[in-house]
Design a protein around this motif. Structure first.
Motif, PDB file in Angstrom:
ATOM      1  N   LEU A  23       0.837  -1.207   0.000  1.00 61.12           N
ATOM      2  CA  LEU A  23       0.000   0.000   0.000  1.00 61.12           C
ATOM      3  C   LEU A  23       0.871   1.256   0.000  1.00 61.12           C
ATOM      4  CD1 LEU A  23      -2.812  -1.002   2.508  1.00 61.12           C
ATOM      5  CD2 LEU A  23      -2.943  -0.918   0.018  1.00 61.12           C
ATOM      6  N   TRP A  24       1.916   1.244   0.812  1.00 58.92           N
ATOM      7  CA  TRP A  24       2.841   2.385   0.827  1.00 58.92           C
ATOM      8  C   TRP A  24       3.500   2.559  -0.538  1.00 58.92           C
ATOM      9  CZ3 TRP A  24       3.108   6.037   4.358  1.00 58.92           C
ATOM     10  CH2 TRP A  24       2.664   5.762   5.649  1.00 58.92           C
ATOM     11  N   TYR A  25       3.931   1.453  -1.122  1.00 63.41           N
ATOM     12  CA  TYR A  25       4.608   1.472  -2.421  1.00 63.41           C
ATOM     13  C   TYR A  25       3.711   2.068  -3.504  1.00 63.41           C
ATOM     14  CZ  TYR A  25       6.887  -0.446  -6.600  1.00 63.41           C
ATOM     15  OH  TYR A  25       7.482  -0.594  -7.828  1.00 63.41           O
ATOM     16  N   VAL A  26       2.481   1.557  -3.594  1.00 59.01           N
ATOM     17  CA  VAL A  26       1.565   2.041  -4.621  1.00 59.01           C
ATOM     18  C   VAL A  26       1.176   3.498  -4.351  1.00 59.01           C
ATOM     19  CG1 VAL A  26      -0.735   1.739  -5.634  1.00 59.01           C
ATOM     20  CG2 VAL A  26       0.714  -0.248  -5.212  1.00 59.01           C
ATOM     21  N   MET A  27       0.976   3.847  -3.085  1.00 62.04           N
ATOM     22  CA  MET A  27       0.602   5.223  -2.772  1.00 62.04           C
ATOM     23  C   MET A  27       1.695   6.195  -3.217  1.00 62.04           C
ATOM     24  SD  MET A  27      -0.462   7.026   0.835  1.00 62.04           S
ATOM     25  CE  MET A  27       1.208   7.072   1.466  1.00 62.04           C
ATOM     26  N   ILE A  28       2.934   5.857  -2.966  1.00 67.07           N
ATOM     27  CA  ILE A  28       4.042   6.756  -3.329  1.00 67.07           C
ATOM     28  C   ILE A  28       4.237   6.805  -4.840  1.00 67.07           C
ATOM     29  CG2 ILE A  28       6.538   7.067  -3.166  1.00 67.07           C
ATOM     30  CD1 ILE A  28       6.265   5.955  -0.258  1.00 67.07           C
ATOM     31  N   ILE A  29       4.330   5.646  -5.486  1.00 67.33           N
ATOM     32  CA  ILE A  29       4.584   5.606  -6.937  1.00 67.33           C
ATOM     33  C   ILE A  29       3.406   6.198  -7.708  1.00 67.33           C
ATOM     34  CG2 ILE A  29       4.983   4.099  -8.925  1.00 67.33           C
ATOM     35  CD1 ILE A  29       7.390   4.225  -7.091  1.00 67.33           C
ATOM     36  N   ALA A  30       2.201   5.712  -7.431  1.00 64.81           N
ATOM     37  CA  ALA A  30       1.023   6.194  -8.159  1.00 64.81           C
ATOM     38  C   ALA A  30       0.733   7.648  -7.819  1.00 64.81           C
ATOM     39  CB  ALA A  30      -0.190   5.322  -7.832  1.00 64.81           C
ATOM     40  N   GLY A  31       0.952   8.031  -6.574  1.00 64.70           N
ATOM     41  CA  GLY A  31       0.710   9.414  -6.179  1.00 64.70           C
ATOM     42  C   GLY A  31       1.631  10.386  -6.883  1.00 64.70           C
ATOM     43  N   MET A  32       2.915  10.052  -6.933  1.00 60.26           N
ATOM     44  CA  MET A  32       3.869  10.942  -7.610  1.00 60.26           C
ATOM     45  C   MET A  32       3.601  11.004  -9.109  1.00 60.26           C
ATOM     46  SD  MET A  32       7.479  10.360  -5.541  1.00 60.26           S
ATOM     47  CE  MET A  32       8.158   9.554  -6.924  1.00 60.26           C
ATOM     48  N   ALA A  33       3.403   9.854  -9.732  1.00 63.87           N
ATOM     49  CA  ALA A  33       3.161   9.830 -11.178  1.00 63.87           C
ATOM     50  C   ALA A  33       1.842  10.516 -11.525  1.00 63.87           C
ATOM     51  CB  ALA A  33       3.168   8.394 -11.688  1.00 63.87           C
ATOM     52  N   GLY A  34       0.812  10.255 -10.754  1.00 61.20           N
ATOM     53  CA  GLY A  34      -0.485  10.885 -11.010  1.00 61.20           C
ATOM     54  C   GLY A  34      -0.451  12.379 -10.790  1.00 61.20           C
ATOM     55  N   PHE A  35       0.253  12.807  -9.748  1.00 62.29           N
ATOM     56  CA  PHE A  35       0.380  14.238  -9.473  1.00 62.29           C
ATOM     57  C   PHE A  35       1.131  14.941 -10.590  1.00 62.29           C
ATOM     58  CE2 PHE A  35       3.185  17.590  -7.883  1.00 62.29           C
ATOM     59  CZ  PHE A  35       2.224  18.540  -7.556  1.00 62.29           C
ATOM     60  N   LEU A  36       2.257  14.384 -10.995  1.00 60.86           N
ATOM     61  CA  LEU A  36       3.042  15.013 -12.059  1.00 60.86           C
ATOM     62  C   LEU A  36       2.271  15.054 -13.367  1.00 60.86           C
ATOM     63  CD1 LEU A  36       6.570  13.513 -11.352  1.00 60.86           C
ATOM     64  CD2 LEU A  36       5.812  15.862 -10.970  1.00 60.86           C
ATOM     65  N   GLY A  37       1.559  13.968 -13.669  1.00 61.50           N
ATOM     66  CA  GLY A  37       0.787  13.940 -14.905  1.00 61.50           C
ATOM     67  C   GLY A  37      -0.359  14.946 -14.898  1.00 61.50           C
ATOM     68  N   SER A  38      -1.052  15.048 -13.778  1.00 62.59           N
ATOM     69  CA  SER A  38      -2.184  15.989 -13.719  1.00 62.59           C
ATOM     70  C   SER A  38      -1.712  17.432 -13.576  1.00 62.59           C
ATOM     71  CB  SER A  38      -3.122  15.610 -12.588  1.00 62.59           C
ATOM     72  OG  SER A  38      -2.468  15.717 -11.349  1.00 62.59           O
ATOM     73  N   ALA A  39      -0.586  17.638 -12.923  1.00 65.57           N
ATOM     74  CA  ALA A  39      -0.067  19.008 -12.778  1.00 65.57           C
ATOM     75  C   ALA A  39       0.375  19.582 -14.109  1.00 65.57           C
ATOM     76  CB  ALA A  39       1.086  19.030 -11.790  1.00 65.57           C
ATOM     77  N   SER A  40       0.765  18.727 -15.036  1.00 61.84           N
ATOM     78  CA  SER A  40       1.217  19.214 -16.340  1.00 61.84           C
ATOM     79  C   SER A  40       0.064  19.798 -17.146  1.00 61.84           C
ATOM     80  CB  SER A  40       1.890  18.099 -17.125  1.00 61.84           C
ATOM     81  OG  SER A  40       0.963  17.105 -17.472  1.00 61.84           O
ATOM     82  N   PHE A  41      -1.178  19.507 -16.775  1.00 60.89           N
ATOM     83  CA  PHE A  41      -2.329  20.054 -17.505  1.00 60.89           C
ATOM     84  C   PHE A  41      -2.671  21.456 -17.045  1.00 60.89           C
ATOM     85  CE2 PHE A  41      -2.788  15.659 -18.534  1.00 60.89           C
ATOM     86  CZ  PHE A  41      -3.199  15.726 -19.856  1.00 60.89           C
ATOM     87  N   GLY A  42      -2.109  21.887 -15.939  1.00 56.41           N
ATOM     88  CA  GLY A  42      -2.369  23.227 -15.464  1.00 56.41           C
ATOM     89  C   GLY A  42      -1.582  24.282 -16.220  1.00 56.41           C
ATOM     90  N   ARG A  43      -0.621  23.857 -16.976  1.00 57.07           N
ATOM     91  CA  ARG A  43       0.231  24.795 -17.707  1.00 57.07           C
ATOM     92  C   ARG A  43      -0.203  24.847 -19.177  1.00 57.07           C
ATOM     93  NH1 ARG A  43       4.349  26.176 -14.465  1.00 57.07           N
ATOM     94  NH2 ARG A  43       4.985  24.681 -12.897  1.00 57.07           N
ATOM     95  N   ALA A  44      -0.570  25.977 -19.591  1.00 56.51           N
ATOM     96  CA  ALA A  44      -0.972  26.166 -20.997  1.00 56.51           C
ATOM     97  C   ALA A  44       0.248  26.604 -21.798  1.00 56.51           C
ATOM     98  CB  ALA A  44      -2.081  27.197 -21.108  1.00 56.51           C
ATOM     99  N   ALA A  45       0.298  26.196 -23.025  1.00 58.13           N
ATOM    100  CA  ALA A  45       1.382  26.614 -23.896  1.00 58.13           C
ATOM    101  C   ALA A  45       1.224  28.094 -24.224  1.00 58.13           C
ATOM    102  CB  ALA A  45       1.380  25.780 -25.175  1.00 58.13           C
TER     103      ALA A  45
END
Length: 125
Positions: free
Chosen positions: A100-122
């Motif tokens: 659970l810790w492993y998935v929370m850290i890996i999925a959380g970081m990857a999901g956060f980075l992926g979703s944060a990239s949509f906040g930036r418009a070209a």
């Protein structure tokens, strides 16, 4: 076209591996989680995304990125909920919560980075 299909299949395989890593400690599945699942979860997600990005168009890539980010964040939240329930003594499942810790850290970081990239418009000129 084949890279798109293979990429999506690899992503789904990685998400399945992550889901099993979350579901087993919660007592939702009675399966064995060997070291292969621990490796295949991030490797399949990343390799699938790379293949999809190579073979996809910009609109397809953005849409899939947002969907994957959302699914990864949901997986991270499910892991966090499982950890809280386990810490409160509300889970009756036996075993370690390390996955659970492993998935929370890996999925959380990857999901956060992926979703944060949509906040930036070209920048538009």
């Amino acid at each position: 076209m084949i890279l798109l299909i293979v990429g999506v299949l690899l992503i789904l395989t990685g998400l399945f591996a992550g889901t099993v890593l979350v579901a087993v400690p919660l007592g939702l599945l009675q399966l064995a989680t060997g070291p292969a699942l621990w490796v295949l979860f991030p490797v399949c997600c990343v390799a699938g995304y790379v293949l999809f990005a190579i073979g996809g168009r910009m609109g397809e890539i953005r849409g899939l990125s947002l969907a994957i980010s959302g699914l990864l964040l949901m997986l991270a939240v499910a892991s966090a909920i499982g950890l809280v329930l386990g810490a409160a003594g509300m889970l009756h499942a036996d075993g370690s919560t390390l996955s659970l810790w492993y998935v929370m850290i890996i999925a959380g970081m990857a999901g956060f980075l992926g979703s944060a990239s949509f906040g930036r418009a070209a920048p538009q000129s």
